[in-house]
Design an enzyme around this catalytic site. Structure first.
Site, PDB file in Angstrom:
ATOM      1  N   THR A 165      22.720  50.815  15.419  1.00 15.43           N
ATOM      2  CA  THR A 165      22.795  51.727  14.269  1.00 15.43           C
ATOM      3  C   THR A 165      24.056  51.567  13.430  1.00 15.43           C
ATOM      4  O   THR A 165      24.152  52.166  12.362  1.00 15.43           O
ATOM      5  CB  THR A 165      22.726  53.183  14.770  1.00 15.43           C
ATOM      6  N   SER A 189      43.475  41.936   6.435  1.00 23.66           N
ATOM      7  CA  SER A 189      44.577  41.345   7.171  1.00 23.66           C
ATOM      8  C   SER A 189      44.194  39.961   7.685  1.00 23.66           C
ATOM      9  O   SER A 189      43.048  39.733   8.076  1.00 23.66           O
ATOM     10  CB  SER A 189      44.936  42.245   8.364  1.00 23.66           C
ATOM     11  N   VAL A 239      31.533  41.983  16.477  1.00 22.53           N
ATOM     12  CA  VAL A 239      30.190  42.189  17.030  1.00 22.53           C
ATOM     13  C   VAL A 239      29.389  42.934  15.953  1.00 22.53           C
ATOM     14  O   VAL A 239      29.853  43.140  14.859  1.00 22.53           O
ATOM     15  CB  VAL A 239      30.230  42.976  18.345  1.00 22.53           C
ATOM     16  N   GLY A 297      37.976  43.599   5.742  1.00 18.67           N
ATOM     17  CA  GLY A 297      37.031  42.520   5.417  1.00 18.67           C
ATOM     18  C   GLY A 297      36.072  42.225   6.552  1.00 18.67           C
ATOM     19  O   GLY A 297      35.684  41.089   6.779  1.00 18.67           O
ATOM     20  N   LYS A 301      14.149  40.552  14.910  1.00 16.06           N
ATOM     21  CA  LYS A 301      14.180  41.548  16.001  1.00 16.06           C
ATOM     22  C   LYS A 301      12.956  42.427  15.839  1.00 16.06           C
ATOM     23  O   LYS A 301      12.825  43.151  14.857  1.00 16.06           O
ATOM     24  CB  LYS A 301      15.462  42.379  15.890  1.00 16.06           C
ATOM     25  N   LEU A 306      33.147  51.535  10.865  1.00 13.57           N
ATOM     26  CA  LEU A 306      33.713  52.157  12.073  1.00 13.57           C
ATOM     27  C   LEU A 306      34.760  53.217  11.724  1.00 13.57           C
ATOM     28  O   LEU A 306      34.976  54.151  12.498  1.00 13.57           O
ATOM     29  CB  LEU A 306      34.323  51.080  12.975  1.00 13.57           C
ATOM     30  N   TYR A 336      17.596  63.760   7.621  1.00  8.30           N
ATOM     31  CA  TYR A 336      17.385  62.308   7.618  1.00  8.30           C
ATOM     32  C   TYR A 336      18.460  61.629   8.470  1.00  8.30           C
ATOM     33  O   TYR A 336      19.667  61.872   8.300  1.00  8.30           O
ATOM     34  CB  TYR A 336      17.451  61.735   6.194  1.00  8.30           C
TER      35      TYR A 336
HETATM   36  C1  LIG Z   1      30.593  46.565  21.216  1.00  5.66           C
HETATM   37  C2  LIG Z   1      29.953  46.816  19.872  1.00  5.66           C
HETATM   38  C3  LIG Z   1      28.668  46.366  19.624  1.00  5.66           C
HETATM   39  C4  LIG Z   1      28.075  46.601  18.389  1.00  5.66           C
HETATM   40  N1  LIG Z   1      26.779  46.194  18.155  1.00  5.66           N
HETATM   41  C5  LIG Z   1      26.197  46.515  16.978  1.00  5.66           C
HETATM   42  C6  LIG Z   1      24.855  46.141  16.697  1.00  5.66           C
HETATM   43  O1  LIG Z   1      24.191  45.479  17.493  1.00  5.66           O
HETATM   44  N2  LIG Z   1      24.307  46.535  15.518  1.00  5.66           N
HETATM   45  C7  LIG Z   1      25.008  47.235  14.592  1.00  5.66           C
HETATM   46  O2  LIG Z   1      24.449  47.577  13.559  1.00  5.66           O
HETATM   47  N3  LIG Z   1      26.320  47.571  14.798  1.00  5.66           N
HETATM   48  C8  LIG Z   1      26.901  47.223  15.961  1.00  5.66           C
HETATM   49  N4  LIG Z   1      28.199  47.564  16.176  1.00  5.66           N
HETATM   50  C9  LIG Z   1      28.960  48.153  15.059  1.00  5.66           C
HETATM   51  C10 LIG Z   1      29.399  47.012  14.142  1.00  5.66           C
HETATM   52  O3  LIG Z   1      30.140  46.085  14.884  1.00  5.66           O
HETATM   53  C11 LIG Z   1      30.279  47.563  13.029  1.00  5.66           C
HETATM   54  O4  LIG Z   1      29.590  48.580  12.357  1.00  5.66           O
HETATM   55  C12 LIG Z   1      30.593  46.492  12.007  1.00  5.66           C
HETATM   56  O5  LIG Z   1      31.151  45.375  12.622  1.00  5.66           O
HETATM   57  C13 LIG Z   1      31.531  47.050  10.955  1.00  5.66           C
HETATM   58  O6  LIG Z   1      32.824  47.001  11.419  1.00  5.66           O
HETATM   59  P1  LIG Z   1      33.932  47.365  10.340  1.00  5.66           P
HETATM   60  O7  LIG Z   1      33.845  46.396   9.200  1.00  5.66           O
HETATM   61  O8  LIG Z   1      33.823  48.810  10.055  1.00  5.66           O
HETATM   62  O9  LIG Z   1      35.290  47.162  11.159  1.00  5.66           O
HETATM   63  P2  LIG Z   1      35.966  45.832  11.663  1.00  5.66           P
HETATM   64  O10 LIG Z   1      34.960  44.768  11.915  1.00  5.66           O
HETATM   65  O11 LIG Z   1      36.854  46.248  12.774  1.00  5.66           O
HETATM   66  O12 LIG Z   1      36.870  45.322  10.424  1.00  5.66           O
HETATM   67  C14 LIG Z   1      38.087  45.960  10.139  1.00  5.66           C
HETATM   68  C15 LIG Z   1      38.765  45.170   9.025  1.00  5.66           C
HETATM   69  O13 LIG Z   1      39.934  45.877   8.628  1.00  5.66           O
HETATM   70  C16 LIG Z   1      41.001  44.949   8.475  1.00  5.66           C
HETATM   71  N5  LIG Z   1      42.259  45.656   8.678  1.00  5.66           N
HETATM   72  C17 LIG Z   1      42.620  46.473   9.677  1.00  5.66           C
HETATM   73  N6  LIG Z   1      43.867  46.920   9.480  1.00  5.66           N
HETATM   74  C18 LIG Z   1      44.312  46.360   8.328  1.00  5.66           C
HETATM   75  C19 LIG Z   1      45.519  46.421   7.597  1.00  5.66           C
HETATM   76  N7  LIG Z   1      46.546  47.154   8.002  1.00  5.66           N
HETATM   77  N8  LIG Z   1      45.614  45.715   6.443  1.00  5.66           N
HETATM   78  C20 LIG Z   1      44.576  44.959   6.006  1.00  5.66           C
HETATM   79  N9  LIG Z   1      43.394  44.848   6.655  1.00  5.66           N
HETATM   80  C21 LIG Z   1      43.278  45.558   7.806  1.00  5.66           C
HETATM   81  C22 LIG Z   1      40.712  43.895   9.532  1.00  5.66           C
HETATM   82  O14 LIG Z   1      41.376  42.687   9.200  1.00  5.66           O
HETATM   83  C23 LIG Z   1      39.193  43.766   9.421  1.00  5.66           C
HETATM   84  O15 LIG Z   1      38.883  42.872   8.363  1.00  5.66           O
HETATM   85  C24 LIG Z   1      28.804  47.291  17.388  1.00  5.66           C
HETATM   86  C25 LIG Z   1      30.111  47.728  17.628  1.00  5.66           C
HETATM   87  C26 LIG Z   1      30.689  47.493  18.870  1.00  5.66           C
HETATM   88  C27 LIG Z   1      32.090  47.972  19.112  1.00  5.66           C
HETATM   89  N1  LIG Z   2      14.179  53.304   9.861  1.00  9.02           N
HETATM   90  C1  LIG Z   2      13.350  52.657  10.846  1.00  9.02           C
HETATM   91  C2  LIG Z   2      13.824  53.097  12.234  1.00  9.02           C
HETATM   92  C3  LIG Z   2      13.079  52.454  13.333  1.00  9.02           C
HETATM   93  C4  LIG Z   2      11.723  52.441  13.502  1.00  9.02           C
HETATM   94  N2  LIG Z   2      11.430  51.718  14.640  1.00  9.02           N
HETATM   95  C5  LIG Z   2      12.578  51.273  15.166  1.00  9.02           C
HETATM   96  C6  LIG Z   2      12.793  50.463  16.278  1.00  9.02           C
HETATM   97  C7  LIG Z   2      14.113  50.145  16.575  1.00  9.02           C
HETATM   98 CL1  LIG Z   2      14.406  49.116  17.916  1.00  9.02          CL
HETATM   99  C8  LIG Z   2      15.173  50.594  15.811  1.00  9.02           C
HETATM  100  C9  LIG Z   2      14.951  51.378  14.701  1.00  9.02           C
HETATM  101  C10 LIG Z   2      13.644  51.714  14.379  1.00  9.02           C
HETATM  102  C11 LIG Z   2      13.471  51.158  10.653  1.00  9.02           C
HETATM  103  O1  LIG Z   2      14.570  50.682  10.384  1.00  9.02           O
HETATM  104  O2  LIG Z   2      12.446  50.477  10.803  1.00  9.02           O
END
Ligand SMILES: Cc1cc2nc3c(=O)[nH]c(=O)nc-3n(C[C@H](O)[C@H](O)[C@H](O)COP(=O)(O)OP(=O)(O)OC[C@H]3O[C@@H](n4cnc5c(N)ncnc54)[C@H](O)[C@@H]3O)c2cc1C
Ligand SMILES: N[C@H](Cc1c[nH]c2cc(Cl)ccc12)C(=O)O
Length: 516
Positions: free
Chosen positions: A361, A36, A44, A10, A75, A350, A453
């Site tokens: 991304t 969970s 984050v 979630g 942004k 992730l 792409y």
């Molecule tokens: C340091 C950092 C910075 C980031 N900054 C950016 C950003 O600026 N821009 C961006 O686009 N992305 C960013 N990301 C990526 C972004 O955080 C993730 O893509 C996004 O949060 C998705 O995470 P998720 O839902 O895949 O996993 P998570 O947020 O880890 O969620 C996992 C889920 O699985 C559940 N779970 C796990 N095990 C079980 C279990 N056994 N039973 C039931 N539930 C379970 C947990 O409860 C949780 O709800 C960043 C990532 C990191 C690490």
């Molecule tokens: N798909 C484009 C990708 C893109 C174009 N300019 C930027 C700048 C930054 Cl900081 C991140 C991604 C892109 C979009 O999403 O606009």
């Protein structure tokens, strides 16, 4: 027809998947999301691509619906600080590259640019950002664009349908936890069943397909399709189905992060409407302005820096405002599952793959994966061709972004310590060396960037190469035989438009405050 979906997880990925599928298929799909109550989400993920607007439009949401609930801001770029040398910065904006006589304006800039700032000479937005302004006026109208954002053909597009049509001028920053909460409400109002429980076991049938997930207190959850949104742990795809994980670590060494959520009086501080990536001794620090707080964190490589040193550096960088803020230390799994769709399990988020958030991304990966899965939703025959096309598209997106990030480090001029010297000699993905050699005499174009792409246009590569300063770039010789008048007029037009906008647009904080 297959229509029973079980989403495990979630976080942002889980609730983005649930909400999009409900918007796409309505009551014709049955969705259960189990998360969970003990395992937290990564907490984050607060900056995006501009393409994310197609996600919200597809859900039928306008900015006024969701931005206030998520403390969201605009942004307009990523600002790279100290990647070339201390005190230097440049922008990678969301702004189409202008072209003169068939050459990108940056090529003309290389030959005879007005100043030493390619970004401010070739784009309008860098000056708007420096002035802390909003790209929308107080009445909500957007600065004039080469498209009509209200036109029918611009509504409800998927990212795939939109590809490359126009460049929207901004993306978003939002509080990850608040977005997940908002999308959870949206999803449950449309019939998604929400179970808060731990999945303790994944049941496989004799074919190795998932027949159900067993929870601690709510019994077995069964379905047709299982979506693994369990984050870095990859509970279904990597652990239960044993799909291998392909590491990118040999080319992108940053494997850790420490994050702080720093309460801030943003009215007093002001909002610079961009994500800032400030280079450090063993990685870089992100700064993301939200309403009410700043999201910040140090992305670093443990081979060069300990978590304790990283935390000390980050707290020193933020200053006294960070004093009472709890740190969130994160180990990052860099790379991707070999396949994200295996049998009747699809990993999104992730669990599917991740690269450090240098260009924000992660959520783009989620959005792209969800769109592709909705488009290729399986039928009773579970056509392997659909699955293979899905895995190819998702794999290329992550491989392409990985390559784009490697280009950042390879082209950064900094070499003032072992970490930065090693970025010049570290292994790089196949094909990058040849592409970078080409770019020395011809700026990146659609023929010379990663060939599939991956969400980044050629001008994004140009910004990185011109900004990072570590590669000696030459203008096209043809420009020496061309009349420079039109290019000079274009540079002047940019300067005039910049002056007009910086005199008339509202402060970013002022604009967002009225949205609440
Ligand atoms: C340091 C950092 C910075 C980031 N900054 C950016 C950003 O600026 N821009 C961006 O686009 N992305 C960013 N990301 C990526 C972004 O955080 C993730 O893509 C996004 O949060 C998705 O995470 P998720 O839902 O895949 O996993 P998570 O947020 O880890 O969620 C996992 C889920 O699985 C559940 N779970 C796990 N095990 C079980 C279990 N056994 N039973 C039931 N539930 C379970 C947990 O409860 C949780 O709800 C960043 C990532 C990191 C690490
Ligand atoms: N798909 C484009 C990708 C893109 C174009 N300019 C930027 C700048 C930054 Cl900081 C991140 C991604 C892109 C979009 O999403 O606009």
């Amino acid at each position: 027809m297959l229509n029973r979906v079980v989403i495990v997880g979630g976080g942002t990925a889980g609730w983005m998947t649930a909400s999009y599928f409900k918007a796409a298929f309505g009551d014709r799909i049955d969705i259960t999301l189990v998360e969970s109550g003990n395992v937290g989400s990564v907490g984050v993920g607060e900056a995006t691509f501009s393409d994310i607007r197609h996600f919200f439009e597809f859900l039928g949401l306008k900015e006024k619906d969701w931005m206030p609930a998520c403390n969201a801001t605009y942004k307009l770029a990523v600002r790279f600080e100290n990647w070339r040398e201390p005190g230097h910065y440049f922008y990678h904006p969301f702004e189409q590259m202008r072209s003169v006589n068939g050459f990108p304006l940056t090529d003309w800039w290389l030959k005879d640019g007005p100043t030493d700032r390619f970004d401010k000479d070739c784009f309008v937005m860098p000056s708007v950002i420096d002035a802390g302004l909003s790209p929308r006026r107080m009445d909500g109208t957007l600065i004039d664009q080469p498209f009509d954002e209200g036109a029918d053909e611009m509504q409800g597009l998927t990212m795939s349908e939109h590809q490359g049509k126009t460049q929207f001028p901004y993306a978003y920053h939002f509080e990850a936890a608040l977005l997940a909460k908002y999308l959870a409400k949206y999803s449950m109002e449309r019939g998604v069943k929400h179970v808060v429980d731990d999945v303790e076991h994944v049941d496989l049938d004799d074919r190795g397909w998932i027949s159900g997930v067993r929870t601690a207190e709510h019994g077995d959850l069964t379905g047709d399709l299982f979506v693994d949104c369990t984050g870095f742990r990859g509970l279904l795809i990597n652990k239960a189905l044993e799909e291998p994980f392909v590491s990118y670590q040999d080319t992108l060494p940053n494997d850790s992060a420490i994050a702080l959520q720093v309460p801030m009086d943003m009215e007093k501080r002001g909002i610079r409407p961009c994500t800032t990536a400030t280079a450090q001794d063993a990685g870089w620090i992100w700064t993301i302005p939200l309403l009410g707080r700043v999201g910040t964190g140090y992305v670093y490589a443990r081979d060069y820096l300990s978590p304790e040193e990283a935390e000390r550096t980050l707290r020193e960088f933020v200053g006294p405002a960070a004093a009472d803020v709890e740190a969130n230390h994160i180990r990052m799994r860099i790379g991707r599952s070999r396949n994200s769709w295996v049998n009747n399990c699809v990993a999104i988020g992730l669990s599917s793959g991740f690269v450090e958030p240098l260009e924000s991304t992660g959520i783009f990966f989620i959005h792209h994966a969800i769109e592709q899965l909705a488009k290729n939703f399986p039928g009773p025959d579970w056509d392997p061709g659909r699955r293979d096309r899905y895995n190819d598209a998702v794999g290329h997106v992550m491989d392409g972004v990985r390559e784009f990030l490697v280009v950042h480090y390879r082209s950064a001029k900094r070499a003032d310590n072992q970490y930065w010297r090693d970025t010049k000699t570290r292994k790089i993905p196949d094909g990058v060396a040849r592409r970078m050699e080409q770019w020395k005499t011809q700026l990146p174009d659609s023929e010379t960037i990663y060939p599939y792409y991956h969400g980044l246009p050629p001008y994004s590569y140009m910004c990185v190469l011109l900004g990072m300063g570590g590669i000696d770039l030459k203008p096209s010789p043809a420009l020496g035989l061309s009349d420079p008048t039109l290019a000079q007029r274009e540079f002047e037009a940019i300067r005039e438009k910049t002056e007009q906008l910086t005199k008339t647009l509202p402060k970013a904080y002022e604009y967002f405050s009225q949205l609440r």
